[in-house]
Enzyme design. Structure first.
Site, short mmCIF file in Angstrom:
data_model
loop_
_atom_site.label_atom_id
_atom_site.label_comp_id
_atom_site.label_asym_id
_atom_site.label_seq_id
_atom_site.Cartn_x
_atom_site.Cartn_y
_atom_site.Cartn_z
CB THR A 13 -12.43 -41.62 27.20
OG1 THR A 13 -12.97 -42.20 28.29
CG2 THR A 13 -10.90 -41.03 27.81
CE LYS A 17 -16.72 -40.95 26.60
NZ LYS A 17 -17.60 -42.21 26.84
CG ASP A 53 -19.89 -43.95 24.51
OD1 ASP A 53 -19.01 -44.67 24.12
OD2 ASP A 53 -19.73 -43.11 25.42
N GLY A 78 -27.32 -45.92 37.36
CA GLY A 78 -26.48 -44.76 36.72
C GLY A 78 -27.33 -43.86 36.28
CB ALA A 79 -28.65 -40.92 36.32
NE ARG A 103 -23.46 -41.06 44.31
CZ ARG A 103 -22.24 -41.15 44.25
NH1 ARG A 103 -21.63 -41.74 45.01
NH2 ARG A 103 -21.79 -40.39 43.50
NE ARG A 107 -26.28 -36.62 37.41
CZ ARG A 107 -25.22 -37.13 37.15
NH1 ARG A 107 -24.34 -37.80 38.02
NH2 ARG A 107 -24.62 -36.73 35.80
CG LEU A 171 -22.09 -49.87 30.76
CD1 LEU A 171 -22.31 -48.44 30.34
CD2 LEU A 171 -22.24 -50.95 29.67
CE1 TYR A 173 -11.62 -50.18 30.49
CE2 TYR A 173 -14.00 -49.26 29.84
CZ TYR A 173 -12.44 -49.00 29.93
OH TYR A 173 -12.25 -47.91 29.99
N GLY A 194 -17.98 -54.43 30.11
CA GLY A 194 -17.78 -53.56 29.30
C GLY A 194 -16.83 -53.65 28.04
P1 NAP Z 1 -20.48 -40.50 35.26
O1 NAP Z 1 -20.84 -39.53 34.21
O2 NAP Z 1 -19.32 -39.77 36.07
O3 NAP Z 1 -21.60 -41.23 36.13
C1 NAP Z 1 -21.22 -41.90 37.25
C2 NAP Z 1 -22.77 -42.32 37.55
O4 NAP Z 1 -22.34 -43.52 38.55
C3 NAP Z 1 -23.55 -41.42 38.22
O5 NAP Z 1 -24.71 -41.75 38.05
C4 NAP Z 1 -23.17 -41.58 39.67
O6 NAP Z 1 -24.32 -41.37 40.56
C5 NAP Z 1 -22.94 -43.21 40.05
N1 NAP Z 1 -22.05 -43.40 40.87
C6 NAP Z 1 -20.64 -43.02 40.92
N2 NAP Z 1 -20.07 -43.64 42.10
C7 NAP Z 1 -21.06 -44.12 42.79
C8 NAP Z 1 -21.07 -44.59 43.97
N3 NAP Z 1 -20.01 -45.01 44.75
N4 NAP Z 1 -22.32 -45.23 44.52
C9 NAP Z 1 -23.43 -45.37 43.73
N5 NAP Z 1 -23.50 -44.50 42.60
C10 NAP Z 1 -22.34 -44.01 42.03
O7 NAP Z 1 -19.59 -41.63 34.54
P2 NAP Z 1 -19.89 -42.39 33.09
O8 NAP Z 1 -18.93 -41.65 32.08
O9 NAP Z 1 -21.42 -42.55 32.98
O10 NAP Z 1 -19.06 -43.87 33.46
C11 NAP Z 1 -20.03 -44.86 34.35
C12 NAP Z 1 -19.24 -46.08 34.24
O11 NAP Z 1 -19.17 -46.61 32.82
C13 NAP Z 1 -17.45 -46.16 34.43
O12 NAP Z 1 -17.21 -47.01 34.85
C14 NAP Z 1 -16.92 -46.22 32.89
O13 NAP Z 1 -15.74 -46.74 32.93
C15 NAP Z 1 -17.91 -47.07 32.25
N6 NAP Z 1 -17.91 -46.88 30.94
C16 NAP Z 1 -17.79 -47.80 29.98
C17 NAP Z 1 -17.61 -47.42 28.65
C18 NAP Z 1 -17.55 -48.85 27.72
O14 NAP Z 1 -17.34 -48.60 26.53
N7 NAP Z 1 -17.46 -49.86 28.29
C19 NAP Z 1 -18.10 -46.32 27.93
C20 NAP Z 1 -18.41 -45.49 29.10
C21 NAP Z 1 -18.43 -45.45 30.40
P3 NAP Z 1 -24.63 -39.77 40.98
O15 NAP Z 1 -25.54 -39.15 39.81
O16 NAP Z 1 -25.41 -39.65 42.31
O17 NAP Z 1 -23.31 -39.00 41.23
#
Ligand code: NAP
Length: 231
Positions: A13, A17, A53, A78-79, A103, A107, A171, A173, A194
């Site tokens: 995780t 990753k 995923d 999100g990206a 945001r 991206r 996503l 949880y 999630g």
């Molecule tokens: P990541 O790679 O760090 O990406 C985070 C994304 O969220 C980026 O696009 C970022 O925007 C945006 N973001 C972060 N803080 C923000 C804010 N305050 N306001 C607006 N946009 C914001 O993280 P990730 O791995 O993709 O994970 C994202 C979420 O998915 C997490 O909550 C994680 O726990 C969840 N997740 C769940 C599972 C599941 O199995 N349920 C699996 C994977 C992830 P910028 O590009 O502008 O920084």
């Protein structure tokens, strides 16, 4: 080290990753496209990196709602890594249109470009509630792939923009009932957190290592117990 312990593989995780990508001897197409590895298999001294995923996400929608993504119009918030996995899985499953909203608009545009066809577009976050409403009025599915809403944080979307008929997948949880899900349900939307994706991605990893059907409900129970202990 883990392979020397006799393990068949490991599940990774954040923040491993992306870092694991360059350590793998083999990458599956799913890992290459996701730009991340969440499932490592040890195969006679070689490491194979895979990503479950996106498939886990699709399975959680199918299990929860009998959902098919074919023809769906989707907005992905999100990206980052999760958005990327989900967007590629939705594109592969035949989504009609994918709008990536982030945001950092650059991206969002980059992810949309890498999806590589006319169905995807990227943009920044709308600044006004009316613009959110307009954007979501033509969507079938909204996916929150940002951490906004974790640990009791606010909803990333103004409640008034959630129209009945929209399906909402958060996503996040933890907590199980995020502000986005509560707002969505209050507006008559189908909504899931999630948990299903987390369980299904783990089940797919386990099946890859053992070549046996994973005990999905046992895994879900163990996850809930662990989350209850944490909260
Ligand atoms: P990541 O790679 O760090 O990406 C985070 C994304 O969220 C980026 O696009 C970022 O925007 C945006 N973001 C972060 N803080 C923000 C804010 N305050 N306001 C607006 N946009 C914001 O993280 P990730 O791995 O993709 O994970 C994202 C979420 O998915 C997490 O909550 C994680 O726990 C969840 N997740 C769940 C599972 C599941 O199995 N349920 C699996 C994977 C992830 P910028 O590009 O502008 O920084």
């Amino acid at each position: 080290m883990a392979s020397r312990l006799g393990l068949a593989g490991v599940n990774l995780t954040i923040p491993l990753k992306e870092r694991a990508l360059e350590l793998m001897d083999i990458l599956t197409p799913a890992a290459r496209r996701a730009g991340a590895v969440n499932t490592v298999s040890f195969m006679g001294g070689r490491m194979e990196g895979h990503s479950t995923d996106g498939e886990g996400f699709l399975q959680s929608l199918a299990a929860g709602w009998g959902w098919s993504s074919r023809g769906a119009r989707v907005v992905v918030l999100g990206a980052g890594g999760a958005a990327r996995s989900v967007a590629f899985a939705l594109a592969d499953a035949g989504a009609r249109r994918i709008m990536v909203v982030n945001r950092s608009p650059a991206r969002a545009a980059a992810l949309a470009r890498s999806l590589g066809d006319w169905r995807a577009a990227g943009r920044g976050l709308p600044s006004r509630a009316a613009d959110w409403r307009l954007m979501l009025a033509n969507a079938d599915l909204l996916v929150n792939a940002t951490p906004i809403g974790m640990h009791g944080g606010p909803s990333p979307v103004p409640a008034g923009a959630l129209a009945r008929g929209l399906a909402v997948a958060d996503l996040v949880y933890n907590p199980a009932r995020t502000a986005l899900l509560l707002a969505a349900r209050a507006r008559g939307c189908r909504a899931q957190n999630g948990e299903g994706m987390l369980v299904q991605q783990g089940a797919l990893a386990l099946e890859r290592w053992t070549h046996r059907r994973a005990p999905v409900e046992v895994m879900r129970g163990a996850l809930r117990e662990a989350l209850n202990t944490l909260s």
